[in-house]
Design an enzyme around this catalytic site. Structure first.
Site, short mmCIF file in Angstrom:
data_model
loop_
_atom_site.label_atom_id
_atom_site.label_comp_id
_atom_site.label_asym_id
_atom_site.label_seq_id
_atom_site.Cartn_x
_atom_site.Cartn_y
_atom_site.Cartn_z
CE1 TYR A 142 87.28 -8.28 -5.67
CE2 TYR A 142 89.04 -9.25 -4.84
CZ TYR A 142 87.81 -8.82 -4.29
OH TYR A 142 88.02 -8.64 -3.61
CE LYS A 187 73.90 1.05 -8.64
NZ LYS A 187 72.98 1.58 -7.35
CG ASP A 219 71.30 -0.19 -4.22
OD1 ASP A 219 71.08 -0.31 -4.74
OD2 ASP A 219 71.13 1.22 -5.02
CG ASP A 243 85.30 -9.29 -1.12
OD1 ASP A 243 85.28 -9.73 -0.86
OD2 ASP A 243 86.11 -7.68 -0.70
CG ASP A 247 84.25 -9.63 5.04
OD1 ASP A 247 84.42 -10.78 4.52
OD2 ASP A 247 84.47 -8.72 5.36
#
Ligand code: IPM
Ligand code: MN
Length: 352
Positions: A142, A187, A219, A243, A247
């Site tokens: 970001y 990751k 993942d 983020d 959701d």
């Protein structure tokens, strides 16, 4: 306690839901004898329209001058469909996070038994799920170096050891108060930045022998979250993964309109719903105010006012049990309640 609160309504349904948040905050303050002073300020698309800046200096100064910020939402479709626009409402949100040093975004995922049927997942999978996602909020892609040219673009997922360490410590603080299980999501099989996260976490975890620490690739975590959400207690992860995962996690609860959040760090903390500005719902009185109201509970709890927070949570639960619900979670055929009906019912419950 005396509290000075910056009220940032923003765009879309923001003004409608924050009105209910403020009403609930005031009702609790009256009940417990706190003195709350509110200061309104502009942000988001509204602030672009007025002064050309989604997080004006004046708003920033006001936030710095207050004990906490109650924030609703920013965003307007007129910017979403215009990739060429130089300034966007979301930049205001990012500027606020960065300038206030809000590196820790706390997103609790709790289910309400009476709403599990609203989740797209099976009842037996989601019932009782209760975890907290701690998202690093001022680093990573970001905010890292970027390039945006016509034929080439990149974002850089830059993290320093210090940034990783401080967010992990926030995670352990929560884990110690909860079920003492912390999952670091990364990751590390591909990304150098994730390998730094893992190295730092492997050092820090030794200082918290009472907490079970495990590591999960993002993942795999995204799958596990809908396969077995009860596995999780505290998740700590970087900005972008957090983020996306939050959701996804919002689906577990049945409505995004129920998820509050807190962003804390160096300066004034911000309390806001996880959902966005929902421009389609603007002015219709159908937006669910509960995420905003639960954000007020988190605000009180941040200042150690746990009884106050508990009363708000109890009032929210009671409103759901009494079927006083906005349309997206209402029981079919039942009476219809507006944003302000729900807010007023909760206020009445609190002051009774
Ligand atoms: C969130 C939002 C923001 C983010 C957007 C609006 C910039 O999606 O708070 O999760 O990506 O952080
Ligand atoms: Mn998001």
């Amino acid at each position: 306690m005396k509290l000075k609160i910056a009220v940032l309504a923003g765009d879309g349904i923001g003004p409608e839901i924050i009105e209910q948040g403020v009403a609930v905050m005031s009702a609790v303050a009256r009940k417990f004898g706190h003195e709350v002073e509110y200061r309104e300020a502009i942000c988001g698309a509204h602030a672009i329209d007025v002064v050309g800046d989604p997080f004006p200096e004046e708003t920033f100064q006001l936030c710095m001058d207050c004990d906490a910020v109650l924030f609703a939402a920013v965003g307007d479709p007129k910017y979403d469909n215009d990739p060429a626009s130089k300034v966007r409402p979301e930049q205001g949100l990012l500027a606020m996070r960065k300038k206030l040093g809000l590196y820790a975004n706390i997103r609790p995922i709790e289910t309400f038994d009476c709403l599990v049927h609203k989740s797209p997942l099976k009842d037996e999978i989601v019932r009782g799920a209760d975890f907290i996602c701690i998202r690093e909020l001022t680093g990573g892609m970001y905010f890292g170096p970027k390039k945006e040219e016509s034929d080439e673009a990149f974002d850089t997922n830059l993290y320093s050891r210090a940034e990783v360490e401080r967010i992990l410590r926030v995670g352990y603080k929560y884990a110690l108060e909860r079920k003492k299980h912390l999952t670091v999501v990364d990751k590390a099989n591909v990304l150098a930045s994730s390998r730094l996260w893992r190295r730092v976490a492997m050092e820090i975890m030794k200082e918290y022998p009472d907490v079970t620490t495990d590591f999960m690739f993002v993942d795999n975590a995204s799958m596990r979250m809908i396969q077995e959400p009860r596995f999780f207690d505290v998740i700590v992860t970087e900005n972008t993964f957090g983020d996306i995962l939050t959701d996804e996690a919002s689906c577990i609860t049945g409505s995004m309109g129920l998820l509050p959040s807190a962003s804390t760090g160096e300066h004034t903390p911000v309390f806001e719903p996880v959902h966005g500005s929902w421009p389609q719902g603007k002015g219709l009185g159908i937006a669910n105010p509960l995420a905003q109201i639960l954000s007020v509970a988190m605000l009180y709890e941040y200042f150690g006012l746990n009884e106050e927070g508990r009363l708000i949570r109890q009032a929210v639960q009671a409103s759901l049990d009494a079927n006083v619900r906005t349309p997206e979670i209402q029981i079919e055929g039942g009476p219809r309640y507006s944003t302000s009906d729900v807010g007023q019912w909760i206020v009445d419950y609190i002051i009774k």
